[in-house]
Design an enzyme around this catalytic site. Structure first.
Site, mmCIF file in Angstrom:
data_model
loop_
_atom_site.group_PDB
_atom_site.id
_atom_site.type_symbol
_atom_site.label_atom_id
_atom_site.label_comp_id
_atom_site.label_asym_id
_atom_site.label_seq_id
_atom_site.Cartn_x
_atom_site.Cartn_y
_atom_site.Cartn_z
ATOM 1 N N ASP A 1 9.358 -5.595 -8.783
ATOM 2 C CA ASP A 1 9.768 -4.635 -9.805
ATOM 3 C C ASP A 1 8.671 -4.531 -10.857
ATOM 4 O O ASP A 1 8.272 -5.539 -11.457
ATOM 5 C CB ASP A 1 11.075 -5.103 -10.453
ATOM 6 C CG ASP A 1 11.780 -3.993 -11.210
ATOM 7 O OD1 ASP A 1 11.135 -2.963 -11.463
ATOM 8 O OD2 ASP A 1 12.961 -4.155 -11.553
ATOM 9 N N GLU B 1 10.445 0.005 -7.984
ATOM 10 C CA GLU B 1 10.865 -1.233 -7.320
ATOM 11 C C GLU B 1 10.761 -1.121 -5.803
ATOM 12 O O GLU B 1 10.935 -0.051 -5.227
ATOM 13 C CB GLU B 1 12.280 -1.644 -7.745
ATOM 14 C CG GLU B 1 13.366 -0.690 -7.385
ATOM 15 C CD GLU B 1 14.746 -1.223 -7.756
ATOM 16 O OE1 GLU B 1 14.935 -2.461 -7.755
ATOM 17 O OE2 GLU B 1 15.632 -0.407 -8.029
#
Length: 384
Positions: A9, A103
């Site tokens: 992320d 992500e």
């Protein structure tokens, strides 16, 4: 073979992108979002110390942090930098799934036979930052759910490893709100009967949860116990979505055509949001009674908002429809798609509009796409 799943992320992605092109924004409270009636799309950790959070109304955010620097946001920049990160990961990792603009999931299963999965992932994260300038966090565990929760717990610049024997000890003390998919309504329902941490949820009989919250109850119980067999799916970018309508009888009824176009846009915009896409190009297609076909397209800022797309489509129709002949077919194509959640593109929209569209989406997901819609596009629903 035990699975090795990584969740990566990008840390405060929008903020990091802005700082990458403007170093004067470093180390200052920074908010990326809309105007006074808009919402926060992203904020720096300096702003979070004051209680600012994503999706918070801008007015509230500025009351909490009046000295924050506010930037409208540049989605084309974010899309380009996200693509750079994707290329780095796909070049070095065996299986990459792009879950959103910031992500990613990676399947490293079996790589321990050659070199350590954690060592490789850590080096890969460093490569991403070195080649793109963007900070990134990751967690390595046995499935998507645990690795995603791990990334959230490790931010910023996190690099956690959660082996199978540590999954339950890691999850147990955390709030149930950490579980992906647990929204405010589910949290409120469960917290009323004393279920606030994951251990309490995991120890409940799954059939009781199913009775309480429906078919998702068992899935929630499995996630609380660290069980998730969802595969990592290789990333494939979708190019466009479209919809066409052929009239039973050729028509010159402009109001009818505009009503149909409005309804078609609503369906496409809902599909965009439901699948996690934003569009940057709108194309309108007309086929006349003599089968001549014409198209007109326009580039726009990335969006998945009904009202923005409806305005663009109707304006293109006005420009395109010049012959004053009967129309046989109309079509709409939305292209230039990038991954992004609905809140991400709400730079200029009001909090009230965002809540209205979110409420309409919930109704459509529960009762079907025809359950609710604009009056200006309801003819489309009636004719199906």
């Amino acid at each position: 073979m035990q699975r090795a799943i990584v969740h990566m992320d990008l840390d405060t992605f929008f903020v990091s992108c802005e700082r990458l092109i403007n170093s004067s924004l470093n180390n200052v409270p920074l908010i990326v979002g809309g105007g006074d009636r808009g919402v926060v799309s992203s904020c720096s950790y300096e702003a979070r110390k004051f209680g600012v959070r994503s999706a918070m109304p801008m007015k509230m955010a500025l009351r909490l942090c009046p000295d924050a620097k506010v930037i409208k946001g540049d989605y084309e920049l974010y899309s380009r930098l996200s693509k750079n990160v994707t290329e780095v990961l796909e070049d070095k990792a065996p299986i990459v799934e792009k879950a959103s603009i910031d992500e990613f999931y990676l399947d490293m299963t079996g790589m321990d036979k050659v070199f350590g999965c954690y060592k490789f992932t850590n080096e890969l994260a460093q490569t991403v930052t070195k080649e793109t300038g963007l900070p990134i966090s990751f967690a390595l565990s046995v499935n998507k759910t645990v690795s995603k929760i791990g990334t959230g717990e490790g931010k910023p610049h996190g690099n956690l490893q959660i082996p199978q024997e540590q999954v339950r000890p890691f999850l147990n003390p955390l709030s149930i709100q950490k579980i992906p998919g647990v929204g405010n309504s589910t949290f409120t329902l469960l917290s009323r009967i004393g279920i606030r941490n994951i251990q309490t949820l995991a120890d409940m009989p799954p059939e009781v949860l199913q009775q309480m919250i429906g078919k998702n109850g068992v899935d929630l119980w499995e996630k609380a116990n660290g069980i998730d067999f969802t595969p990592v799916k290789p990333y494939r970018e979708r190019k466009s979505i479209s919809k066409e309508h052929t009239f039973h009888q050729d028509t010159i009824d402009i109001d009818k055509i505009k009503t149909m176009l409005t309804g078609m846009v609503e369906q496409l915009a809902f599909q965009l949001r439901n699948e996690g896409w934003l569009a940057s190009t709108v194309t309108v297609k007309l086929r006349y009674a003599n089968f001549d076909t014409e198209t007109k397209q326009r580039s726009i800022s990335y969006t998945s908002c009904d009202h923005t797309l409806i305005r663009q489509v109707l304006e293109l129709f006005e420009v395109l429809y010049s012959r004053r002949m009967r129309i046989r077919l109309i079509g709409i194509n939305l292209s230039g798609l990038v991954r992004g959640t609905y809140q991400m593109n709400m730079f200029e929209d009001t909090e009230e509009m965002m809540r209205l569209l979110e409420a309409m989406d919930k109704i459509k997901k529960r009762f079907g796409e025809d359950a609710v819609g604009r009056c200006s596009g309801m003819m489309n629903f009636k004719q199906r």
